[in-house]
Scaffold this motif. Structure first.
Motif, PDB file in Angstrom:
ATOM      1  N   LEU A 106       6.860  14.623  18.436  1.00  0.00           N
ATOM      2  CA  LEU A 106       6.411  13.620  17.176  1.00  0.00           C
ATOM      3  C   LEU A 106       4.952  13.160  17.567  1.00  0.00           C
ATOM      4  O   LEU A 106       4.525  12.771  18.512  1.00  0.00           O
ATOM      5  CB  LEU A 106       7.121  12.376  17.058  1.00  0.00           C
ATOM      6  CG  LEU A 106       8.673  12.367  16.681  1.00  0.00           C
ATOM      7  CD1 LEU A 106       9.576  11.320  17.072  1.00  0.00           C
ATOM      8  CD2 LEU A 106       8.571  12.542  15.042  1.00  0.00           C
TER       9      LEU A 106
ATOM     10  N   GLY B 216       4.287  11.164  12.003  1.00  0.00           N
ATOM     11  CA  GLY B 216       4.537  12.414  11.497  1.00  0.00           C
ATOM     12  C   GLY B 216       6.242  12.940  11.287  1.00  0.00           C
ATOM     13  O   GLY B 216       6.883  12.007  11.982  1.00  0.00           O
TER      14      GLY B 216
ATOM     15  N   TYR C 100      10.986  -0.251  12.906  1.00  0.00           N
ATOM     16  CA  TYR C 100      11.037   1.072  12.297  1.00  0.00           C
ATOM     17  C   TYR C 100      12.375   1.608  12.132  1.00  0.00           C
ATOM     18  O   TYR C 100      13.341   0.922  12.777  1.00  0.00           O
ATOM     19  CB  TYR C 100      10.376   2.051  13.479  1.00  0.00           C
ATOM     20  CG  TYR C 100       8.730   2.015  13.381  1.00  0.00           C
ATOM     21  CD1 TYR C 100       8.204   0.800  14.188  1.00  0.00           C
ATOM     22  CD2 TYR C 100       7.909   2.841  12.848  1.00  0.00           C
ATOM     23  CE1 TYR C 100       7.081   0.649  14.384  1.00  0.00           C
ATOM     24  CE2 TYR C 100       6.620   3.021  12.986  1.00  0.00           C
ATOM     25  CZ  TYR C 100       5.997   1.750  13.784  1.00  0.00           C
ATOM     26  OH  TYR C 100       4.780   1.959  13.899  1.00  0.00           O
TER      27      TYR C 100
ATOM     28  N   GLN D 110      14.637   5.440  11.627  1.00  0.00           N
ATOM     29  CA  GLN D 110      14.443   6.953  11.872  1.00  0.00           C
ATOM     30  C   GLN D 110      15.917   7.463  11.384  1.00  0.00           C
ATOM     31  O   GLN D 110      16.849   7.348  11.811  1.00  0.00           O
ATOM     32  CB  GLN D 110      14.609   7.441  13.206  1.00  0.00           C
ATOM     33  CG  GLN D 110      14.123   8.677  13.702  1.00  0.00           C
ATOM     34  CD  GLN D 110      14.181   9.153  14.964  1.00  0.00           C
ATOM     35  OE1 GLN D 110      14.322   8.528  15.834  1.00  0.00           O
ATOM     36  NE2 GLN D 110      13.369  10.303  15.303  1.00  0.00           N
TER      37      GLN D 110
ATOM     38  N   SER E 161      16.925  13.485  12.048  1.00  0.00           N
ATOM     39  CA  SER E 161      16.074  14.759  12.190  1.00  0.00           C
ATOM     40  C   SER E 161      14.603  14.504  11.511  1.00  0.00           C
ATOM     41  O   SER E 161      13.810  15.317  11.290  1.00  0.00           O
ATOM     42  CB  SER E 161      16.479  15.876  11.325  1.00  0.00           C
ATOM     43  OG  SER E 161      17.650  16.122  11.890  1.00  0.00           O
ATOM     44  N   GLN E 162      14.123  13.161  11.382  1.00  0.00           N
ATOM     45  CA  GLN E 162      12.998  12.804  10.811  1.00  0.00           C
ATOM     46  C   GLN E 162      12.142  11.976  11.817  1.00  0.00           C
ATOM     47  O   GLN E 162      12.687  11.389  12.666  1.00  0.00           O
ATOM     48  CB  GLN E 162      13.096  12.124   9.492  1.00  0.00           C
ATOM     49  CG  GLN E 162      13.537  13.099   8.501  1.00  0.00           C
ATOM     50  CD  GLN E 162      13.602  12.199   7.159  1.00  0.00           C
ATOM     51  OE1 GLN E 162      12.982  11.082   6.683  1.00  0.00           O
ATOM     52  NE2 GLN E 162      14.553  12.863   6.102  1.00  0.00           N
ATOM     53  N   GLY E 163      10.864  11.989  11.439  1.00  0.00           N
ATOM     54  CA  GLY E 163      10.055  10.833  12.373  1.00  0.00           C
ATOM     55  C   GLY E 163      10.313   9.437  11.831  1.00  0.00           C
ATOM     56  O   GLY E 163      10.807   8.919  10.917  1.00  0.00           O
ATOM     57  N   PRO E 164       9.952   8.549  12.865  1.00  0.00           N
ATOM     58  CA  PRO E 164      10.348   7.116  12.760  1.00  0.00           C
ATOM     59  C   PRO E 164       9.506   6.884  11.446  1.00  0.00           C
ATOM     60  O   PRO E 164       8.195   6.954  11.474  1.00  0.00           O
ATOM     61  CB  PRO E 164       9.920   6.505  14.042  1.00  0.00           C
ATOM     62  CG  PRO E 164      10.087   7.392  15.053  1.00  0.00           C
ATOM     63  CD  PRO E 164       9.653   8.807  14.356  1.00  0.00           C
TER      64      PRO E 164
ATOM     65  N   TYR F 263      14.930   0.307  14.822  1.00  0.00           N
ATOM     66  CA  TYR F 263      14.251  -0.103  15.898  1.00  0.00           C
ATOM     67  C   TYR F 263      13.776  -1.310  16.017  1.00  0.00           C
ATOM     68  O   TYR F 263      12.630  -1.232  15.044  1.00  0.00           O
ATOM     69  CB  TYR F 263      13.433   1.029  16.533  1.00  0.00           C
ATOM     70  CG  TYR F 263      14.173   2.525  16.762  1.00  0.00           C
ATOM     71  CD1 TYR F 263      14.124   3.642  16.057  1.00  0.00           C
ATOM     72  CD2 TYR F 263      14.755   2.703  18.053  1.00  0.00           C
ATOM     73  CE1 TYR F 263      14.618   4.798  16.224  1.00  0.00           C
ATOM     74  CE2 TYR F 263      15.208   3.869  18.372  1.00  0.00           C
ATOM     75  CZ  TYR F 263      15.113   4.870  17.377  1.00  0.00           C
ATOM     76  OH  TYR F 263      15.739   6.057  17.813  1.00  0.00           O
TER      77      TYR F 263
ATOM     78  N   GLN G 162      17.154   1.880  22.273  1.00  0.00           N
ATOM     79  CA  GLN G 162      18.390   2.884  21.717  1.00  0.00           C
ATOM     80  C   GLN G 162      18.562   2.561  20.050  1.00  0.00           C
ATOM     81  O   GLN G 162      19.070   3.152  19.456  1.00  0.00           O
ATOM     82  CB  GLN G 162      19.892   2.687  22.382  1.00  0.00           C
ATOM     83  CG  GLN G 162      19.765   3.168  23.887  1.00  0.00           C
ATOM     84  CD  GLN G 162      19.490   4.673  23.821  1.00  0.00           C
ATOM     85  OE1 GLN G 162      19.801   5.262  23.025  1.00  0.00           O
ATOM     86  NE2 GLN G 162      19.543   5.063  25.192  1.00  0.00           N
TER      87      GLN G 162
END
Lengths: 113, 110
Positions: free
Chosen positions: A90, A105, B36, B38, B41-44, B87, B102
Motif C-alpha cells: 500500500l 491507495g 480508518y 478496510q 482487498s482494498q486500501g484503508p 481501525y 487488528q
C-alpha cells in the motif's frame, strides 16, 4: 477515489524477476509512504519519504528498493523476492506541513512464485 | 503513539446504528484519534479524526470521552457495504507513521 493511484493492482513474479510498483498522488502532498500487509497481519510501515528524501526505513530487506523522483511519485523496485514477500503493498500520502490525515491507495497485490 | 484496544468483532443489523468502541487510556494531550476502515482487498479508507471535541462528517460521528481515554465511532445507518475492518489509531507527533492493530471486524447483516 482517494487521489492516490497504484499500479499494477495485481502482479505475479518469479523469484528471479525484477519488477516495480508505482504510486502517484494527485493531492499535492509532500510525504509518501509504503506499507505492507501480509495475510492475517496488521499493516506494517516500510518506508517514509518527506519532500523526496527518505526519512525512514523500517528495517526492510534490501531486495525492496524505494525511489521517490518527486513529491508526486513513489516506486518500489522489487528483485530476488521470496514467496513470503507475497502481500498487499500500500502506498499512502500526506501533507507534511499542516496536515494530519494520511490517504491510502488501493494497493498492489503481489504474488511471488 | 498510544496503544488502542478494540473488540475483535461486532455485528450490526442493516439500517441500525453501528457503535464501535475504542480504548486509548494512555493517550497524551497532543494525540489525535483516527478511524480508518478496510474493505476486503482494498486500501484503508479514512473515516474521521478528532482531538477533544466530538466530530461528524458525511460518513460517521466520533464521540470522544471527556478524559479522552476512549472513543466511539458511530455509523448512523449501517449498510451491507459498511462491512469491513475498522481501525482506531492514536497518532501524535509521528504523523503518517500510523500503527495499525487488528481492528474490529464489523459485519452488517440484512
Amino acid at each position: 477515489e482517494t487521489g492516490v493511484t497504484q499500479t499494477p493492482r495485481h502482479l505475479v513474479m518469479g523469484m528471479t524477476n525484477k519488477k516495480s510498483l508505482k504510486c502517484e498522488q494527485h493531492l499535492g502532498h509532500n510525504a509518501m509512504y509504503w506499507y505492507k500487509q501480509s495475510a492475517k497481519k496488521p499493516l506494517e510501515l516500510m518506508f517514509v519519504y518527506n519532500f523526496k528524501e527518505q526519512t525512514e526505513n523500517n528495517s526492510v530487506p534490501s531486495r525492496f528498493s524505494p525511489e521517490c523522483p518527486n513529491s508526486s511519485h513513489l516506486f518500489l523496485h522489487l528483485h530476488t523476492l521470496q514467496p513470503e514477500d507475497s502481500a498487499l503493498y500500500l502506498c499512502a500520502s500526506r501533507q507534511e506541513v499542516g496536515g494530519n490525515t494520511i490517504y491510502f491507495g488501493e494497493g498492489s497485490w503481489l504474488t511471488v512464485v | 503513539d498510544a496503544k488502542t484496544t478494540q473488540p475483535p468483532s461486532m455485528d450490526c443489523a442493516e439500517g441500525r446504528a453501528a457503535n464501535l468502541p475504542c480504548n486509548h487510556s494512555t493517550i497524551s494531550g497532543n494525540e489525535y484519534v483516527y478511524w480508518y476502515r478496510q474493505i476486503h482487498s482494498q486500501g484503508p479508507q479514512y473515516i474521521i479524526h478528532g482531538l477533544k471535541n466530538n466530530e461528524t462528517n458525511e460518513m460517521a460521528s466520533l464521540i470522544i470521552t471527556e478524559d479522552r481515554k476512549s472513543s466511539t465511532l458511530i455509523l448512523p445507518h449501517a449498510t451491507l457495504r459498511d462491512t469491513a475492518v475498522y481501525y482506531c489509531i492514536v497518532n501524535g507527533a509521528s504523523y503518517g507513521k500510523l500503527t495499525f492493530g487488528q481492528g474490529t471486524i464489523l459485519t452488517v447483516h440484512p
